[in-house]
Design an enzyme around this catalytic site. Structure first.
Site, PDB file in Angstrom:
ATOM      1  N   GLY A  14       0.773  -1.240   0.000  1.00  0.00           N
ATOM      2  CA  GLY A  14       0.000   0.000   0.000  1.00  0.00           C
ATOM      3  C   GLY A  14       0.802   1.286   0.000  1.00  0.00           C
ATOM      4  N   SER A  15       2.081   1.228  -0.449  1.00  0.00           N
ATOM      5  CA  SER A  15       2.854   2.478  -0.425  1.00  0.00           C
ATOM      6  C   SER A  15       2.328   3.479  -1.452  1.00  0.00           C
ATOM      7  CB  SER A  15       4.347   2.212  -0.635  1.00  0.00           C
ATOM      8  OG  SER A  15       4.618   1.804  -1.938  1.00  0.00           O
ATOM      9  N   MET A  93      -3.290  -7.329  -7.208  1.00  0.00           N
ATOM     10  CA  MET A  93      -2.662  -8.472  -7.876  1.00  0.00           C
ATOM     11  C   MET A  93      -3.682  -9.481  -8.394  1.00  0.00           C
ATOM     12  SD  MET A  93       0.404  -7.552  -7.786  1.00  0.00           S
ATOM     13  CE  MET A  93       1.335  -9.002  -8.259  1.00  0.00           C
ATOM     14  N   ILE A  95      -6.039  -9.995 -12.048  1.00  0.00           N
ATOM     15  CA  ILE A  95      -6.420  -9.417 -13.339  1.00  0.00           C
ATOM     16  C   ILE A  95      -7.936  -9.287 -13.389  1.00  0.00           C
ATOM     17  CG2 ILE A  95      -6.402  -9.813 -15.834  1.00  0.00           C
ATOM     18  CD1 ILE A  95      -3.710 -11.296 -15.399  1.00  0.00           C
ATOM     19  N   LEU A  96      -8.410  -8.093 -13.753  1.00  0.00           N
ATOM     20  CA  LEU A  96      -9.848  -7.851 -13.814  1.00  0.00           C
ATOM     21  C   LEU A  96     -10.433  -8.485 -15.075  1.00  0.00           C
ATOM     22  CD1 LEU A  96      -9.622  -4.106 -12.743  1.00  0.00           C
ATOM     23  CD2 LEU A  96     -10.593  -5.966 -11.369  1.00  0.00           C
ATOM     24  N   ASN A 110      -3.932   2.251 -13.614  1.00  0.00           N
ATOM     25  CA  ASN A 110      -3.009   1.334 -12.946  1.00  0.00           C
ATOM     26  C   ASN A 110      -1.616   1.945 -12.971  1.00  0.00           C
ATOM     27  OD1 ASN A 110      -2.031  -1.131 -11.787  1.00  0.00           O
ATOM     28  ND2 ASN A 110      -1.290  -1.745 -13.809  1.00  0.00           N
ATOM     29  N   HIS A 112       2.332   0.726 -13.116  1.00  0.00           N
ATOM     30  CA  HIS A 112       3.108  -0.472 -13.434  1.00  0.00           C
ATOM     31  C   HIS A 112       4.594  -0.118 -13.370  1.00  0.00           C
ATOM     32  CE1 HIS A 112       3.952  -4.348 -15.183  1.00  0.00           C
ATOM     33  NE2 HIS A 112       4.825  -3.753 -15.977  1.00  0.00           N
ATOM     34  N   ASP A 148      -1.734  -4.697 -18.822  1.00  0.00           N
ATOM     35  CA  ASP A 148      -0.733  -3.621 -18.893  1.00  0.00           C
ATOM     36  C   ASP A 148      -0.595  -3.023 -20.304  1.00  0.00           C
ATOM     37  OD1 ASP A 148      -0.168  -4.055 -16.166  1.00  0.00           O
ATOM     38  OD2 ASP A 148       1.341  -5.555 -16.639  1.00  0.00           O
ATOM     39  N   GLU A 177       7.316   6.251  -8.567  1.00  0.00           N
ATOM     40  CA  GLU A 177       5.889   5.892  -8.577  1.00  0.00           C
ATOM     41  C   GLU A 177       5.102   6.804  -7.641  1.00  0.00           C
ATOM     42  OE1 GLU A 177       4.863   1.737  -8.091  1.00  0.00           O
ATOM     43  OE2 GLU A 177       6.789   1.096  -8.886  1.00  0.00           O
TER      44      GLU A 177
HETATM   45  C1  GRF Z   1       4.175  -1.169  -7.211  1.00  0.00           C
HETATM   46  O1  GRF Z   1       5.490  -1.409  -7.613  1.00  0.00           O
HETATM   47  C2  GRF Z   1       3.288  -0.981  -8.408  1.00  0.00           C
HETATM   48  O2  GRF Z   1       3.935  -0.407  -9.488  1.00  0.00           O
HETATM   49  C3  GRF Z   1       2.890  -2.402  -8.764  1.00  0.00           C
HETATM   50  O3  GRF Z   1       2.741  -3.055  -7.533  1.00  0.00           O
HETATM   51  C4  GRF Z   1       3.557  -2.399  -6.551  1.00  0.00           C
HETATM   52  C5  GRF Z   1       2.639  -2.027  -5.437  1.00  0.00           C
HETATM   53  O4  GRF Z   1       3.326  -1.502  -4.346  1.00  0.00           O
HETATM   54  N1  GRF Z   1       1.706  -2.421  -9.581  1.00  0.00           N
HETATM   55  P1  GRF Z   1       2.534  -0.821  -3.159  1.00  0.00           P
HETATM   56  O5  GRF Z   1       1.547  -1.865  -2.618  1.00  0.00           O
HETATM   57  O6  GRF Z   1       1.826   0.381  -3.686  1.00  0.00           O
HETATM   58  O7  GRF Z   1       3.583  -0.479  -2.139  1.00  0.00           O
END
Ligand code: GRF
Length: 196
Positions: A14-15, A93, A95-96, A110, A112, A148, A177
Site C-alpha cells: 500500500g505504499s 494483484m 487481473i480484472l 493502474n 506499473h 498492462d 511511482e
Molecule cells: C508497485 O510497484 C506498483 O507499481 C505495482 O505493484 C507495486 C505495489 O506496491 N503495480 P505498493 O503496494 O503500492 O507499495
C-alpha cells in the site's frame, strides 16, 4: 469544484495508496479517495486506509475461488452504491475480467513498474537488468482487458547503474511511482470533473 470520488484497489503493502492519500491533503487535489478495496485480508495497506480514516472493504480471493466474476459483481455493487467515479489500482494483484473493465471503461488507472510497453507482467526490475537496459521506470496507464496494455498517461524514468540489483532498482522506481501516480490521478480527475 467537487472532487472525483475515487476507490483504490490494493492487495499488499500500500505504499502507492499512501502517496495518493498524502497528495490529497492538498486542497487543490481533484480526487478524493473515499474507499479502499482489497482482495487480501492481510494487506498492510488496509492499516494505511484506517490511519487516514478511509472506509475499506475486503473481498478475499479465497471467498470467491474459481468465481472471479461474483467477486467483481460484489465489488461493482459497492462501488455503485458509493457513487465511485474513478478506480486506481495500486498493487492490485488480480487481473480484472473484461466484464468489469467494460463497466468502468476509461475510469480505471493502474501503475506499473516499467516503461511500458516494455515488460508487462511480473519481475520487471529483474527483466530490465537482464536485458542490459540503461533506463527503467514506471508507467500510469488506463486499464483495458489486455494486461498492462491500455493507453499510457504518464511515465517517469530512472537510470540503471552497473551495481544495481532488482531490489535497489525497485526502490528507486518506487520513489518515482510515489510522485507519478498522484499527478496522473489528479489529471484524470480534473478531466473527469470537467466532463461531468
Ligand atoms: C508497485 O510497484 C506498483 O507499481 C505495482 O505493484 C507495486 C505495489 O506496491 N503495480 P505498493 O503496494 O503500492 O507499495
Amino acid at each position: 469544484m467537487p472532487k472525483a470520488r475515487t476507490c483504490v484497489f490494493i492487495s499488499g503493502r500500500g505504499s502507492n495508496l499512501n502517496s495518493l492519500l498524502q497528495a490529497q491533503q492538498d486542497s487543490q487535489c481533484a480526487y478524493e479517495i473515499v474507499l479502499v478495496i482489497s482482495n487480501n485480508a492481510e494487506a498492510a495497506g488496509l492499516q494505511i486506509a484506517q490511519n487516514y480514516g478511509i472506509q475499506s472493504a475486503i473481498f478475499p480471493n479465497s471467498w470467491y475461488k474459481g468465481n472471479k466474476q461474483s467477486q467483481e459483481k460484489a465489488m461493482h455493487l459497492l462501488l455503485s452504491e458509493m457513487n465511485i467515479e474513478l478506480i486506481a489500482l495500486a498493487g492490485y494483484m488480480r487481473i480484472l475480467t473484461p466484464w468489469f473493465v467494460d463497466q468502468w471503461e476509461n475510469r480505471i488507472l493502474n501503475i506499473h513498474p516499467s516503461l511500458l510497453p516494455l515488460y508487462p507482467g511480473l519481475n520487471t526490475h529483474k527483466r530490465a537488468l537482464e536485458a542490459g537496459d540503461s533506463k527503467h521506470g514506471c508507467t500510469v496507464h488506463y486499464v483495458t482487458s489486455e494486461l498492462d496494455a491500455g493507453t499510457i498517461l504518464l511515465q517517469a524514468k530512472v537510470s540503471i547503474y552497473s551495481d544495481d540489483t532488482p531490489d535497489k532498482l525497485a526502490d528507486r522506481v518506487l520513489m518515482e511511482e510515489h510522485k507519478l501516480y498522484p499527478q496522473a490521478l489528479n489529471l484524470v480527475a480534473l478531466e473527469w470533473k470537467a466532463r461531468t
